[in-house]
Structure formats: C-alpha cells, structure tokens
Design an enzyme around this catalytic site. Structure first.
Site, PDB file in Angstrom:
ATOM      1  CG  LEU A 156     -23.907 -20.077   1.672  1.00 48.10           C
ATOM      2  CD1 LEU A 156     -23.987 -20.049   3.188  1.00 48.10           C
ATOM      3  CD2 LEU A 156     -23.850 -18.665   1.115  1.00 48.10           C
ATOM      4  CG  ASP A 157     -18.034 -19.362  -2.185  1.00 48.08           C
ATOM      5  OD1 ASP A 157     -17.947 -18.963  -1.007  1.00 48.08           O
ATOM      6  OD2 ASP A 157     -17.955 -18.596  -3.165  1.00 48.08           O
ATOM      7  CB  VAL A 158     -14.886 -23.051   0.902  1.00 45.43           C
ATOM      8  CG1 VAL A 158     -15.273 -24.455   0.511  1.00 45.43           C
ATOM      9  CG2 VAL A 158     -14.021 -22.416  -0.189  1.00 45.43           C
TER      10      VAL A 158
END
Length: 258
Positions: free
Chosen positions: A57-59
């Site tokens: 998952l990205d930020v």
C-alpha cells in the site's frame, strides 16, 4: 519475543571431585547448566526476524496489508501466484482535477458536476467492467469453448496466468451524493495510483472532472478487515492468534487455486 519467558539452560553431566567420609578424593557425576546456553552469554534469542510484505500500500492508502513472518514468506509467494482478487473502497469528488489524481495534489481545474446522475455513473461503470472482463479472458490463456473454462468460470477461478496489466473484475457505486461518491472495486495486479487514475477517467467520461479522496483495501485474497490488527494490537499474543486463525483458510485457498 525476547520479553517472553525463556526455557531453562540445557544441562550436561560433569564429573566433579568430591571427598568421601574417609577423606579420599573421588569423582561424582552432577548435572550443571551449559554456560554457553545461558541467557547472559547468548544474549537476546531473537536478533533477526525475516518479515515480508504482500501486496503493498502506498502512503496515501489504507486497509489490509498482509505480512509474512519467518516461513510465512514462502506463503506470500504462493498467494501471489494465485492471482487473488483484491477489493477496495474508493472515494471520489466531482468538480476538481489535480496533477496526481488525489485531493491533496495541485489543483489544475474546476468543472461543473450538476448534470451527473447515478444512472449516468453506473452506465460508465458498466462499460469499464465490460472492457476489463474481455481483458481478463484474453490474459487467462483459456479457450472459452472448453469444459475446463466452464468449470473455472463456475468456481470463479478464471484469472491471468502470468503478468498482465491492471484488471478490474467488478466495479459498482456504493454511494452518490454530489459532489462526493464512493465506489467498490474488485481488481487484479493494480496499484493504488491506478485506482486514482480510474476515478479521474470516470470524471472525464461524465463530461466533468474528479479527484480521489480515499483508497482503502478491504480485502486481499482471503484476508479481510476482520483479520487485520490495529496498531494497538501489535503484540505477540495478538499476532500469534492472527496467524493461527488464518492458517486453515490460507491452506484451503492454496489447495483450491494452485
């Protein structure tokens, strides 16, 4: 792990000198701890623990993130080879366009959105799903006229056999209250940025613009939000319980798919 009670040091037999009643020297067998196994000599039992992340998952995204601990890293590879579907809830906002398709990006333009209706939105979603369904069949490398294809379709096991572009297997509107809306997206081989771009393209198809306000993964293969641990639950007992609870369904999914 290092805070839990340790086992006692191993014992070994040594013959130590001892005086008998007649003052004669002799040897007696006694069990003494192995000093090399003592905690003060060995130090912390766990110095290195291998942890691997599944689908990342990205930020700017949230939700289910699967981690493999120790031997569980091999299971991550097996689950990746299953090409399991992931499910997201994606929030959007009509009327704005940004440079990175998210609501925190640089604003590029503002547009009207009063003409958008749920019927028009669902029509666009149906087109997206139909187009991606054709791509799914193409990358599955299965002859759709065979009995094998029929059996896989009944079980819901048709999936890409290897690398493929992002594929949306299902998409529907959960909520629409202009200018905000929320979608549920089932997909394979996606990135969170790809989902934000989908929101942007939906806005363009509706003769408007849209930005993504939220990307949340609610299911990753067999793992759901019910299996996830909150930050406050990151302790040894909760992690052990989570591993035990998931072992059976991971095994069943691997047997069914692989």
């Amino acid at each position: 792990l290092n805070a839990v009670p340790r086992r006692a040091p191993q014992q070994h037999v040594r013959f130590l000198p001892s005086r008998g009643d007649g003052e004669a020297m002799g040897l007696v067998a006694v069990r003494v701890p192995v000093l090399a196994d003592h905690p003060l000599v060995r130090g912390p039992q766990f110095r290195r623990l291998k942890i691997g992340a599944g689908h990342r998952l990205d930020v700017k995204a949230s939700g289910v993130l699967v981690l493999g601990i120790g031997h569980g890293n091999k299971l991550l590879t097996d689950l990746y080879n299953c090409h399991l579907t992931k499910v997201y809830t994606v929030g959007g906002l009509f009327g704005k366009a940004t440079n990175d398709f998210s609501d925190t990006g640089k604003l590029l333009e503002k547009t009207t959105f009063d003409h958008i209706t749920r019927e028009k939105l669902e029509r666009i979603l149906a087109v997206i799903q139909g187009t991606n369904h054709k791509a799914l069949l193409t990358y599955s490398n299965i002859d759709m006229k065979t009995q094998e294809a029929y059996e896989l379709a009944v079980k819901g096991l048709i999936c890409p056999m290897g690398k493929s572009p992002p594929i949306i297997t299902a998409i529907r509107c959960l909520q629409l209250g202009l200018p905000e809306f929320q979608l549920e997206i089932h997909c394979l081989h996606e990135t969170q940025q790809y989902l934000r771009k989908i929101v942007h393209e939906i806005g363009l198809e509706l003769k408007s613009s849209a930005t993504c306000t939220q990307v949340r993964r609610i299911r990753d293969g067999v793992f759901t939000l019910d299996d996830a641990l909150l930050r406050a639950q990151w302790n040894l007992q909760s992690i052990q319980n989570a591993i035990s609870d998931c072992q059976l369904k991971v095994k069943m999914e691997l047997e069914k798919t692989l």
